[in-house]
Design a protein around this motif. Sequence first.
Motif, PDB file in Angstrom:
ATOM      1  N   LEU A 129       0.833  -1.209   0.000  1.00 36.88           N
ATOM      2  CA  LEU A 129       0.000   0.000   0.000  1.00 36.88           C
ATOM      3  C   LEU A 129       0.865   1.256   0.000  1.00 36.88           C
ATOM      4  CD1 LEU A 129      -3.110  -0.421   2.320  1.00 36.88           C
ATOM      5  CD2 LEU A 129      -3.024  -0.052  -0.129  1.00 36.88           C
ATOM      6  N   LEU A 166       0.051  -4.689  -6.382  1.00 36.52           N
ATOM      7  CA  LEU A 166      -1.393  -4.543  -6.201  1.00 36.52           C
ATOM      8  C   LEU A 166      -2.019  -5.785  -5.583  1.00 36.52           C
ATOM      9  CD1 LEU A 166      -2.266  -2.819  -9.577  1.00 36.52           C
ATOM     10  CD2 LEU A 166      -1.941  -1.774  -7.355  1.00 36.52           C
ATOM     11  N   CYS A 168      -2.051  -8.578  -2.332  1.00 37.86           N
ATOM     12  CA  CYS A 168      -1.620  -8.875  -0.980  1.00 37.86           C
ATOM     13  C   CYS A 168      -1.249 -10.358  -0.984  1.00 37.86           C
ATOM     14  CB  CYS A 168      -2.757  -8.604   0.000  1.00 37.86           C
ATOM     15  SG  CYS A 168      -2.337  -9.000   1.688  1.00 37.86           S
ATOM     16  N   PHE A 171      -3.642 -13.081   0.299  1.00 41.66           N
ATOM     17  CA  PHE A 171      -4.942 -13.329  -0.303  1.00 41.66           C
ATOM     18  C   PHE A 171      -4.778 -13.367  -1.820  1.00 41.66           C
ATOM     19  CE2 PHE A 171      -6.382 -10.866   3.545  1.00 41.66           C
ATOM     20  CZ  PHE A 171      -6.647 -12.011   4.271  1.00 41.66           C
ATOM     21  N   ALA A 174      -7.672 -12.969  -4.665  1.00 42.85           N
ATOM     22  CA  ALA A 174      -8.578 -11.822  -4.675  1.00 42.85           C
ATOM     23  C   ALA A 174      -9.060 -11.554  -6.094  1.00 42.85           C
ATOM     24  CB  ALA A 174      -7.859 -10.593  -4.131  1.00 42.85           C
ATOM     25  N   VAL A 177      -9.782  -5.943  -9.744  1.00 45.30           N
ATOM     26  CA  VAL A 177     -10.429  -4.676  -9.465  1.00 45.30           C
ATOM     27  C   VAL A 177     -11.165  -4.216 -10.704  1.00 45.30           C
ATOM     28  CG1 VAL A 177      -8.773  -3.925  -7.755  1.00 45.30           C
ATOM     29  CG2 VAL A 177      -8.390  -3.417 -10.153  1.00 45.30           C
TER      30      VAL A 177
ATOM     31  N   SER B  10      -6.136  -7.051  -8.090  1.00 44.44           N
ATOM     32  CA  SER B  10      -5.719  -6.444  -6.832  1.00 44.44           C
ATOM     33  C   SER B  10      -6.336  -7.145  -5.638  1.00 44.44           C
ATOM     34  CB  SER B  10      -6.130  -4.976  -6.825  1.00 44.44           C
ATOM     35  OG  SER B  10      -5.916  -4.418  -5.567  1.00 44.44           O
ATOM     36  N   SER B  11      -5.608  -7.107  -4.551  1.00 39.95           N
ATOM     37  CA  SER B  11      -6.174  -7.554  -3.282  1.00 39.95           C
ATOM     38  C   SER B  11      -6.777  -6.381  -2.538  1.00 39.95           C
ATOM     39  CB  SER B  11      -5.085  -8.169  -2.414  1.00 39.95           C
ATOM     40  OG  SER B  11      -4.434  -9.190  -3.096  1.00 39.95           O
ATOM     41  N   PHE B  12      -6.650  -5.214  -3.134  1.00 38.86           N
ATOM     42  CA  PHE B  12      -7.088  -4.008  -2.450  1.00 38.86           C
ATOM     43  C   PHE B  12      -8.318  -3.401  -3.126  1.00 38.86           C
ATOM     44  CE2 PHE B  12      -2.410  -4.176  -2.043  1.00 38.86           C
ATOM     45  CZ  PHE B  12      -2.335  -4.343  -0.676  1.00 38.86           C
ATOM     46  N   VAL B  13      -9.042  -2.667  -2.346  1.00 40.30           N
ATOM     47  CA  VAL B  13     -10.138  -1.861  -2.882  1.00 40.30           C
ATOM     48  C   VAL B  13      -9.603  -0.449  -3.104  1.00 40.30           C
ATOM     49  CG1 VAL B  13     -12.396  -0.855  -2.380  1.00 40.30           C
ATOM     50  CG2 VAL B  13     -11.880  -3.187  -1.652  1.00 40.30           C
ATOM     51  N   MET B  30      -7.595   3.410  -0.259  1.00 38.29           N
ATOM     52  CA  MET B  30      -7.349   1.994  -0.586  1.00 38.29           C
ATOM     53  C   MET B  30      -7.294   1.192   0.698  1.00 38.29           C
ATOM     54  SD  MET B  30      -4.530   1.638  -3.599  1.00 38.29           S
ATOM     55  CE  MET B  30      -4.587  -0.134  -3.727  1.00 38.29           C
ATOM     56  N   TRP B  31      -7.750  -0.047   0.619  1.00 36.73           N
ATOM     57  CA  TRP B  31      -7.675  -0.912   1.801  1.00 36.73           C
ATOM     58  C   TRP B  31      -7.743  -2.370   1.373  1.00 36.73           C
ATOM     59  CZ3 TRP B  31     -11.472   2.731   0.895  1.00 36.73           C
ATOM     60  CH2 TRP B  31     -12.698   2.259   0.447  1.00 36.73           C
ATOM     61  N   ASP B  32      -7.344  -3.251   2.310  1.00 35.38           N
ATOM     62  CA  ASP B  32      -7.456  -4.693   2.070  1.00 35.38           C
ATOM     63  C   ASP B  32      -8.905  -5.066   1.784  1.00 35.38           C
ATOM     64  OD1 ASP B  32      -4.822  -5.400   2.520  1.00 35.38           O
ATOM     65  OD2 ASP B  32      -5.117  -5.787   4.645  1.00 35.38           O
ATOM     66  N   LYS B  33      -9.070  -5.996   0.839  1.00 35.70           N
ATOM     67  CA  LYS B  33     -10.435  -6.460   0.616  1.00 35.70           C
ATOM     68  C   LYS B  33     -10.910  -7.364   1.744  1.00 35.70           C
ATOM     69  CE  LYS B  33     -10.865  -6.112  -4.329  1.00 35.70           C
ATOM     70  NZ  LYS B  33     -10.765  -6.772  -5.621  1.00 35.70           N
ATOM     71  N   ARG B  34      -9.935  -7.964   2.428  1.00 35.80           N
ATOM     72  CA  ARG B  34     -10.328  -8.930   3.450  1.00 35.80           C
ATOM     73  C   ARG B  34      -9.588  -8.676   4.750  1.00 35.80           C
ATOM     74  NH1 ARG B  34     -10.023 -14.464  -0.071  1.00 35.80           N
ATOM     75  NH2 ARG B  34     -10.690 -13.514  -2.010  1.00 35.80           N
ATOM     76  N   ALA B  35     -10.189  -9.116   5.804  1.00 35.45           N
ATOM     77  CA  ALA B  35      -9.534  -9.098   7.105  1.00 35.45           C
ATOM     78  C   ALA B  35      -9.692 -10.482   7.718  1.00 35.45           C
ATOM     79  CB  ALA B  35     -10.173  -8.046   7.996  1.00 35.45           C
ATOM     80  N   VAL B  42      -6.953  -3.980   9.168  1.00 40.28           N
ATOM     81  CA  VAL B  42      -6.925  -3.815   7.723  1.00 40.28           C
ATOM     82  C   VAL B  42      -5.880  -2.756   7.376  1.00 40.28           C
ATOM     83  CG1 VAL B  42      -8.322  -3.251   5.713  1.00 40.28           C
ATOM     84  CG2 VAL B  42      -9.390  -4.323   7.695  1.00 40.28           C
ATOM     85  N   ALA B  43      -5.043  -3.082   6.386  1.00 43.59           N
ATOM     86  CA  ALA B  43      -4.083  -2.082   5.901  1.00 43.59           C
ATOM     87  C   ALA B  43      -4.836  -1.063   5.048  1.00 43.59           C
ATOM     88  CB  ALA B  43      -2.991  -2.765   5.093  1.00 43.59           C
ATOM     89  N   VAL B  75     -16.674  -0.645  -1.851  1.00 40.07           N
ATOM     90  CA  VAL B  75     -16.728  -2.047  -1.418  1.00 40.07           C
ATOM     91  C   VAL B  75     -16.035  -2.137  -0.063  1.00 40.07           C
ATOM     92  CG1 VAL B  75     -15.978  -4.396  -1.913  1.00 40.07           C
ATOM     93  CG2 VAL B  75     -16.734  -2.912  -3.770  1.00 40.07           C
ATOM     94  N   ALA B  80     -12.126 -12.733   5.970  1.00 40.40           N
ATOM     95  CA  ALA B  80     -11.627 -13.737   5.028  1.00 40.40           C
ATOM     96  C   ALA B  80     -12.219 -15.109   5.321  1.00 40.40           C
ATOM     97  CB  ALA B  80     -10.115 -13.807   5.118  1.00 40.40           C
TER      98      ALA B  80
END
Lengths: 183, 93
Positions: A129, A166, A168, A171, A174, A177, B10-13, B30-35, B42-43, B75, B80
């Motif tokens: 990030l 982009l 993680c 995960f 994912a 996007v 991406s794993s991020f939103v 931006m943030w992690d899609k999952r926790a 969440v990052a 979103v 997770a």
Amino acid sequence: MTPVDGQKDTGQANRATHATTRHALRSLALEALVLAAVILLCLNISCHISLRSWIAVIITLVAAAGIPTSIYALLVFGDFRYSSGGSFTARITSIAAVVFAALWAFVWLALLVPTPRADHSPPTCLSHLKGIGLAIGMYQIDYGGLMPPNLQVLINEGYAKDPDDLRCLFFPDAPPVDRHGPS
Amino acid sequence: MDRHDVDATSSFVYALPKPGCALDATLPVMWDKRATRFHPNVAVLFADLHAGRVAFSDLITLLDSKASCYARPVVKPVIASKKWEWLRWLIQG
């Protein structure tokens, strides 16, 4: 040696083998029990152990938990084997074995477990990030402070050097996007 | 390889703020899609481009409070699946 003596020897050997097998199985069961208890405890107290540390703990348990239990069995029975049957002494020995194995596991955990982190999300996600933040910053310099419309722009125009930033790591499945705008 | 062929999977939103909204340290972009359920942090990358970790519930609250600052509905992160939860829990250290 008469045939009867031979049968006796074979019988004794079989009993010894069965006793050794019982001992081994019981040791493994005890160690599994202790490991499960340690895992449950760790879940409750939120301690974090790396995979390397877990492997070390498991190997150590398997390799070393038998030593104190065997010493105890030697002191109680004059033999390294457990007593067969469900006698009171055997139950006491089993309990002692669990206690010894638990102590051993906790000593190793105390040595191996790092200080619990106040913050538990994976470091890679945060560092990725931060990298994306830098890319957005460069985009903003070039576009008069505007935010990029989507992440694909950062890739297409070369602001994000590594597309894997982009993702993680933890995960990897994912979903993609939205390529044409914010989510 | 042409960069245009790379899908920004991406794993991020990523949430685009509205032009009039202040790009400050309280606006997540931006943030992690999952926790994870065990440690639901969440990052998050904020609009001032600093990144940090935010508790799952705090981020949900923050996103709700800032909903008017986004061009489209965002979103929100989700907890997770068990599989990734355990994998993540085992690997991190």
